[in-house]
Design an enzyme around this catalytic site. Structure first.
Site, PDB file in Angstrom:
ATOM      1  N   CYS A   2       0.825  -1.196   0.000  1.00 32.81           N
ATOM      2  CA  CYS A   2       0.000   0.000   0.000  1.00 32.81           C
ATOM      3  C   CYS A   2       0.872   1.265   0.000  1.00 32.81           C
ATOM      4  O   CYS A   2       1.799   1.385   0.798  1.00 32.81           O
ATOM      5  CB  CYS A   2      -0.957   0.082   1.185  1.00 32.81           C
ATOM      6  SG  CYS A   2      -2.196  -1.207   1.187  1.00 32.81           S
ATOM      7  N   ARG A  27       4.513  -0.355  -4.406  1.00 33.51           N
ATOM      8  CA  ARG A  27       4.077  -0.751  -3.060  1.00 33.51           C
ATOM      9  C   ARG A  27       2.748  -1.501  -3.092  1.00 33.51           C
ATOM     10  O   ARG A  27       2.277  -1.990  -2.049  1.00 33.51           O
ATOM     11  CB  ARG A  27       3.922   0.489  -2.163  1.00 33.51           C
ATOM     12  CG  ARG A  27       5.212   1.236  -1.943  1.00 33.51           C
ATOM     13  CD  ARG A  27       4.984   2.396  -1.006  1.00 33.51           C
ATOM     14  NE  ARG A  27       4.636   1.933   0.321  1.00 33.51           N
ATOM     15  CZ  ARG A  27       5.498   1.645   1.270  1.00 33.51           C
ATOM     16  NH1 ARG A  27       6.787   1.770   1.039  1.00 33.51           N
ATOM     17  NH2 ARG A  27       5.094   1.244   2.450  1.00 33.51           N
ATOM     18  N   TRP A  73      -2.388  -2.855  -1.810  1.00 32.12           N
ATOM     19  CA  TRP A  73      -1.980  -4.252  -1.829  1.00 32.12           C
ATOM     20  C   TRP A  73      -2.878  -4.922  -0.799  1.00 32.12           C
ATOM     21  O   TRP A  73      -2.732  -4.698   0.399  1.00 32.12           O
ATOM     22  CB  TRP A  73      -0.505  -4.361  -1.435  1.00 32.12           C
ATOM     23  CG  TRP A  73       0.079  -5.727  -1.578  1.00 32.12           C
ATOM     24  CD1 TRP A  73       0.649  -6.267  -2.700  1.00 32.12           C
ATOM     25  CD2 TRP A  73       0.191  -6.735  -0.556  1.00 32.12           C
ATOM     26  NE1 TRP A  73       1.079  -7.543  -2.435  1.00 32.12           N
ATOM     27  CE2 TRP A  73       0.819  -7.855  -1.147  1.00 32.12           C
ATOM     28  CE3 TRP A  73      -0.188  -6.800   0.784  1.00 32.12           C
ATOM     29  CZ2 TRP A  73       1.083  -9.023  -0.434  1.00 32.12           C
ATOM     30  CZ3 TRP A  73       0.071  -7.967   1.497  1.00 32.12           C
ATOM     31  CH2 TRP A  73       0.706  -9.059   0.882  1.00 32.12           C
ATOM     32  N   ASN A  99      -2.256   2.540   5.291  1.00 32.94           N
ATOM     33  CA  ASN A  99      -1.337   1.437   4.994  1.00 32.94           C
ATOM     34  C   ASN A  99      -1.099   0.715   6.308  1.00 32.94           C
ATOM     35  O   ASN A  99      -0.909   1.353   7.342  1.00 32.94           O
ATOM     36  CB  ASN A  99      -0.027   2.032   4.445  1.00 32.94           C
ATOM     37  CG  ASN A  99       1.071   1.005   4.345  1.00 32.94           C
ATOM     38  OD1 ASN A  99       0.809  -0.189   4.161  1.00 32.94           O
ATOM     39  ND2 ASN A  99       2.306   1.463   4.456  1.00 32.94           N
ATOM     40  N   GLY A 100      -1.111  -0.628   6.299  1.00 29.29           N
ATOM     41  CA  GLY A 100      -0.877  -1.383   7.529  1.00 29.29           C
ATOM     42  C   GLY A 100      -2.116  -2.177   7.908  1.00 29.29           C
ATOM     43  O   GLY A 100      -2.979  -2.437   7.065  1.00 29.29           O
ATOM     44  N   GLU A 477      18.942 -17.043  -4.506  1.00 28.67           N
ATOM     45  CA  GLU A 477      18.500 -15.754  -5.047  1.00 28.67           C
ATOM     46  C   GLU A 477      18.113 -15.899  -6.518  1.00 28.67           C
ATOM     47  O   GLU A 477      17.117 -15.303  -6.965  1.00 28.67           O
ATOM     48  CB  GLU A 477      19.620 -14.712  -4.849  1.00 28.67           C
ATOM     49  CG  GLU A 477      19.374 -13.352  -5.452  1.00 28.67           C
ATOM     50  CD  GLU A 477      18.120 -12.633  -4.934  1.00 28.67           C
ATOM     51  OE1 GLU A 477      17.523 -13.081  -3.943  1.00 28.67           O
ATOM     52  OE2 GLU A 477      17.739 -11.634  -5.571  1.00 28.67           O
ATOM     53  N   LYS A 481      14.373 -14.917  -7.830  1.00 28.94           N
ATOM     54  CA  LYS A 481      14.148 -13.945  -8.916  1.00 28.94           C
ATOM     55  C   LYS A 481      13.355 -14.591 -10.039  1.00 28.94           C
ATOM     56  O   LYS A 481      12.410 -14.030 -10.560  1.00 28.94           O
ATOM     57  CB  LYS A 481      15.523 -13.491  -9.426  1.00 28.94           C
ATOM     58  CG  LYS A 481      15.671 -12.078  -9.815  1.00 28.94           C
ATOM     59  CD  LYS A 481      15.958 -11.141  -8.685  1.00 28.94           C
ATOM     60  CE  LYS A 481      15.019 -11.228  -7.525  1.00 28.94           C
ATOM     61  NZ  LYS A 481      15.337 -10.401  -6.411  1.00 28.94           N
ATOM     62  N   GLU A 484       9.655 -15.266  -9.043  1.00 34.12           N
ATOM     63  CA  GLU A 484       8.779 -14.105  -8.792  1.00 34.12           C
ATOM     64  C   GLU A 484       8.404 -13.356 -10.062  1.00 34.12           C
ATOM     65  O   GLU A 484       7.302 -12.832 -10.155  1.00 34.12           O
ATOM     66  CB  GLU A 484       9.266 -13.180  -7.666  1.00 34.12           C
ATOM     67  CG  GLU A 484      10.616 -12.573  -7.779  1.00 34.12           C
ATOM     68  CD  GLU A 484      11.009 -11.725  -6.560  1.00 34.12           C
ATOM     69  OE1 GLU A 484      10.190 -11.453  -5.674  1.00 34.12           O
ATOM     70  OE2 GLU A 484      12.180 -11.327  -6.504  1.00 34.12           O
ATOM     71  N   HIS A 500      19.819 -35.579  -1.570  1.00 35.33           N
ATOM     72  CA  HIS A 500      19.070 -35.909  -0.350  1.00 35.33           C
ATOM     73  C   HIS A 500      17.583 -35.627  -0.509  1.00 35.33           C
ATOM     74  O   HIS A 500      16.875 -35.492   0.487  1.00 35.33           O
ATOM     75  CB  HIS A 500      19.639 -35.144   0.846  1.00 35.33           C
ATOM     76  CG  HIS A 500      21.069 -35.496   1.123  1.00 35.33           C
ATOM     77  ND1 HIS A 500      21.466 -36.755   1.529  1.00 35.33           N
ATOM     78  CD2 HIS A 500      22.197 -34.771   1.019  1.00 35.33           C
ATOM     79  CE1 HIS A 500      22.792 -36.780   1.670  1.00 35.33           C
ATOM     80  NE2 HIS A 500      23.246 -35.580   1.362  1.00 35.33           N
ATOM     81  N   LYS A 598       6.840  -4.422  -3.093  1.00 34.63           N
ATOM     82  CA  LYS A 598       8.256  -4.197  -2.812  1.00 34.63           C
ATOM     83  C   LYS A 598       8.535  -4.066  -1.327  1.00 34.63           C
ATOM     84  O   LYS A 598       9.529  -4.548  -0.822  1.00 34.63           O
ATOM     85  CB  LYS A 598       8.737  -2.943  -3.535  1.00 34.63           C
ATOM     86  CG  LYS A 598      10.198  -2.668  -3.298  1.00 34.63           C
ATOM     87  CD  LYS A 598      10.896  -2.193  -4.522  1.00 34.63           C
ATOM     88  CE  LYS A 598      12.408  -2.324  -4.405  1.00 34.63           C
ATOM     89  NZ  LYS A 598      12.867  -3.678  -4.688  1.00 34.63           N
TER      90      LYS A 598
HETATM   91  C1  G6P Z   1       9.645  -7.984  -0.351  1.00 32.88           C
HETATM   92  C2  G6P Z   1      10.256  -7.653  -1.692  1.00 32.88           C
HETATM   93  C3  G6P Z   1      11.611  -8.337  -1.845  1.00 32.88           C
HETATM   94  C4  G6P Z   1      12.513  -7.970  -0.665  1.00 32.88           C
HETATM   95  C5  G6P Z   1      11.847  -8.289   0.679  1.00 32.88           C
HETATM   96  C6  G6P Z   1      12.643  -7.713   1.836  1.00 32.88           C
HETATM   97  O1  G6P Z   1       9.298  -9.322  -0.322  1.00 32.88           O
HETATM   98  O2  G6P Z   1       9.404  -8.039  -2.746  1.00 32.88           O
HETATM   99  O3  G6P Z   1      12.225  -7.921  -3.051  1.00 32.88           O
HETATM  100  O4  G6P Z   1      13.708  -8.680  -0.780  1.00 32.88           O
HETATM  101  O5  G6P Z   1      10.557  -7.691   0.727  1.00 32.88           O
HETATM  102  O6  G6P Z   1      12.650  -6.317   1.725  1.00 32.88           O
HETATM  103  P1  G6P Z   1      13.707  -5.378   2.420  1.00 32.88           P
HETATM  104  O7  G6P Z   1      13.253  -3.992   2.080  1.00 32.88           O
HETATM  105  O8  G6P Z   1      13.626  -5.648   3.887  1.00 32.88           O
HETATM  106  O9  G6P Z   1      15.035  -5.718   1.859  1.00 32.88           O
END
Ligand code: G6P
Length: 603
Positions: A2, A27, A73, A99-100, A477, A481, A484, A500, A598
């Site tokens: 949000c 957001r 969101w 937001n929240g 990672e 990526k 997502e 395993h 994000k």
């Molecule tokens: C969300 C984002 C990720 C990010 C994670 C942690 O899930 O989509 O890209 O890595 O939050 O965010 P931060 O701001 O704490 O690195």
């Protein structure tokens, strides 16, 4: 998670409000809305991205010089016009964006219903305008009504509110970010600076329980009790263009390409291999002398950067571990005065990471935030903060900030090696290698191999990523990526762990990306053979001088040679490009993947 914004001036607010909302879409983007106030209060909101809202305002033509806006969101109630913000009360005199999560919203709803209020959405937010309206009806002025309503709320929130007939925006925060922007012609509020960066770079970071009263000619900040507070204003050093696409199709590609620059900024002025110095923020030499071990807490990509940090520290004789922040708060690792707890967080606002830091606030542990955002909650709540200086990152999939986090953690590892571990001096070869990384990333960006491989393996059922040592967090990672932004099934494994369990998933229709780093390559090669004999194609991502892989792997993507410890940073850039091109081939909304946001400001 949000985005809130507000624009308070003497002229029409709508255009800048819509720009701010577009800038905040990372957001949340399942619905959006604005409320504008002149003589009347007009609300326009729509399910969908801000483009749907823009079409709606073109038809409905709301106008006003005082405006609030929101991009959502969903948490409470699915995306819909009714659940979109702003929310109003029964009489439409008050509009609220939030937001929240308001945790006690159900009991507040029940109480309000018993007093005759009717609700039109499933959101937790809608209780706020009703609470304010009741107090206005009782004769309180808007500011008092706002304060009293906020006092009824439990949970974490950032709220902005307008009241008919009052050219003011009232706002507060508790556990969710909110920043004031001080402009020449108008004042602003937003969840995040990029929202209004093109209008002003002068900001005031609000703290929990601050109440901001924003008028066209100024901003007053008080506590919840009404006592005046002094909050300093800061000039941010991000340029407006930093938060724009600058000719790229997607922010993600722009941010991948910004990595050489971002890395130089992360390192600049912090290393002097010749003099054997590593300078980190305001942390004087000897800061870490009492430290025996390091505990990282982080989420998502930042967690993977933390795992990279763990490997760098352990190799330097400093015991280290990384916890997923959400798990740490549920089951905290014991810490004491000899523990350095490092919160790695791009935004500095991730609720799980903040909860983890708060979990240990009553212990003697020293806390450090490694973050991108000056003035963020994490930066303010810890003992010390080191900034990764990557510039704003807008794409939901974190890219440049992973690289800058790892570079910064490399510097931190060197400091701890000397101050807390068994090192007698800084590792000049490592620091020189780090200084050459931006150039090596440039070379990778000039090549098209990742794009070709993304095309060649587009039709597979599953995508696996394996690595060992430094290659392990990179494999995790890479898989994160890939899943997502492509929506394909992707998983990352420690190469040795494959046999395993995960090997059961490997077939001729899965493809395996194997990360080689120049360390323990023979072992990873064995794992590759295991995969090959199950019929899966293998793509090796490896330093140029790696031997023995070309005859085994179906494809090899080379990265420049350099210290093995840093090789993972380069492989990671290859995997970012691979994911980007794979997502592009599939026509995915790369910067705004479904269901993700994000900055995740709820636990
Ligand atoms: C969300 C984002 C990720 C990010 C994670 C942690 O899930 O989509 O890209 O890595 O939050 O965010 P931060 O701001 O704490 O690195």
């Amino acid at each position: 998670m949000c985005g809130i914004t507000a624009r308070v001036g003497d002229d029409e607010a709508l255009d800048e409000l819509l720009t701010s909302l577009t800038n905040l879409e990372y957001r949340g983007y399942d619905s959006a809305g604005v409320a504008l106030l002149d003589e009347d209060l007009e609300v326009c909101k729509r399910e969908g991205e801000t483009d749907a809202l823009k079409r709606a305002v073109a038809e409905e033509e709301p106008s006003g010089s005082i405006g609030i806006g929101h991009t959502r969101w969903s948490t409470h109630g699915p995306p819909s016009d009714a659940n979109a913000h702003p929310h109003t009360g029964c009489e439409g005199r008050v509009a609220v964006v939030h937001n929240g999560i308001i945790e006690n919203y159900e009991s507040l709803r029940t109480e309000l219903r018993s007093r005759g209020h009717e609700f039109t959405s499933e959101t937790d937010t809608e209780v706020v305008p009703h609470l304010v309206e009741e107090r206005l009806t009782a004769g309180h002025d808007p500011e008092v009504a706002f304060r009293e309503a906020v006092a009824c709320l439990e949970g974490s929130f950032a709220i902005a509110l307008v009241v008919e007939g009052d050219e003011t925006v009232y706002a507060t925060r508790k556990g969710s970010p909110l920043v004031v922007g001080l402009g020449d012609d108008a004042n602003y509020l937003a969840s995040d600076i990029p929202a209004f960066l093109e209008f002003t770079d002068r900001v005031v970071y609000l703290e929990d329980d601050d109440v901001a009263v924003v008028r066209p000619d100024g901003v007053d900040i008080t506590g919840l009790d009404g006592a005046p507070l002094r909050r300093e204003s800061h000039t941010v050093d991000w340029a407006p263009g930093d938060a724009e696409k600058s000719g790229y199709n997607h922010y993600m590609l722009k941010e991948i390409n910004e990595q050489p620059f971002a890395l130089r900024q992360a390192i600049e002025g912090r290393t002097d291999p010749a003099a054997g110095e590593v300078v980190l923020g305001d942390l004087p030499a000897g800061t870490f002398e009492e430290i025996d071990r390091v505990q990282f807490v982080a989420c998502g990509t930042s967690y993977h950067a933390s795992l990279y940090g763990v490997a760098l520290l352990q190799r330097r004789g400093v015991p280290a571990a990384a916890a997923l922040a959400s798990e740490f708060a549920a089951d905290p690792t014991p810490v004491d005065g000899s523990t350095l707890v490092v919160a790695v967080t791009q935004s500095g606002e991730t609720a799980d990471t903040l909860a983890a830091i708060r979990e240990i606030e009553d212990t003697d542990a020293r806390t450090l935030a490694v973050t991108n955002v000056v003035g963020s909650t994490a930066a303010r709540e810890v003992d010390d903060a080191v900034f990764i200086r990557a510039g704003p990152e807008i794409g939901v999939a974190a890219t440049k900030t992973f690289s800058s986090q790892v570079a910064t953690l490399g510097l931190l590892a060197e400091r701890l090696h000397v101050e807390a571990g068994d090192g007698e001096s800084f590792d000049a070869a490592f620091l020189e290698g780090l200084e050459r990384i931006p150039e090596a990333v440039d070379q990778i960006l000039d090549r098209r191999r990742a794009e070709q491989v993304a095309e060649a393996y587009a039709g597979m059922d599953s995508y696996f990523f394996i690595g060992r040592g430094i290659g392990y967090p990179v494999a995790l990672e890479g898989a994160l990526k890939f899943k997502e932004i492509t929506y394909e099934h992707a998983e990352g494994f420690a190469a040795g762990e494959l046999k395993h369990g995960p090997l059961a998933l490997v077939t001729g229709t899965s493809v395996v990306f194997a990360i080689f780093t120049g360390e323990n390559d023979e072992k990873t090669l064995h794992n590759v053979q295991e995969v090959k004999s199950r019929g899966a194609p293998v793509i090796a991502v490896a330093p140029e001088s790696t031997t023995g892989i070309h005859t085994v792997a179906d494809d090899v993507i080379e990265v420049p040679d350099g210290p093995p410890e840093l090789s993972g940073m380069l492989s990671n850039v290859v995997l970012q490009l691979l994911s980007y091109h794979a997502a592009e081939l599939r026509g995915r909304p790369i910067d705004k993947p479904r269901n993700l946001a994000k900055s995740v400001t709820v636990e």
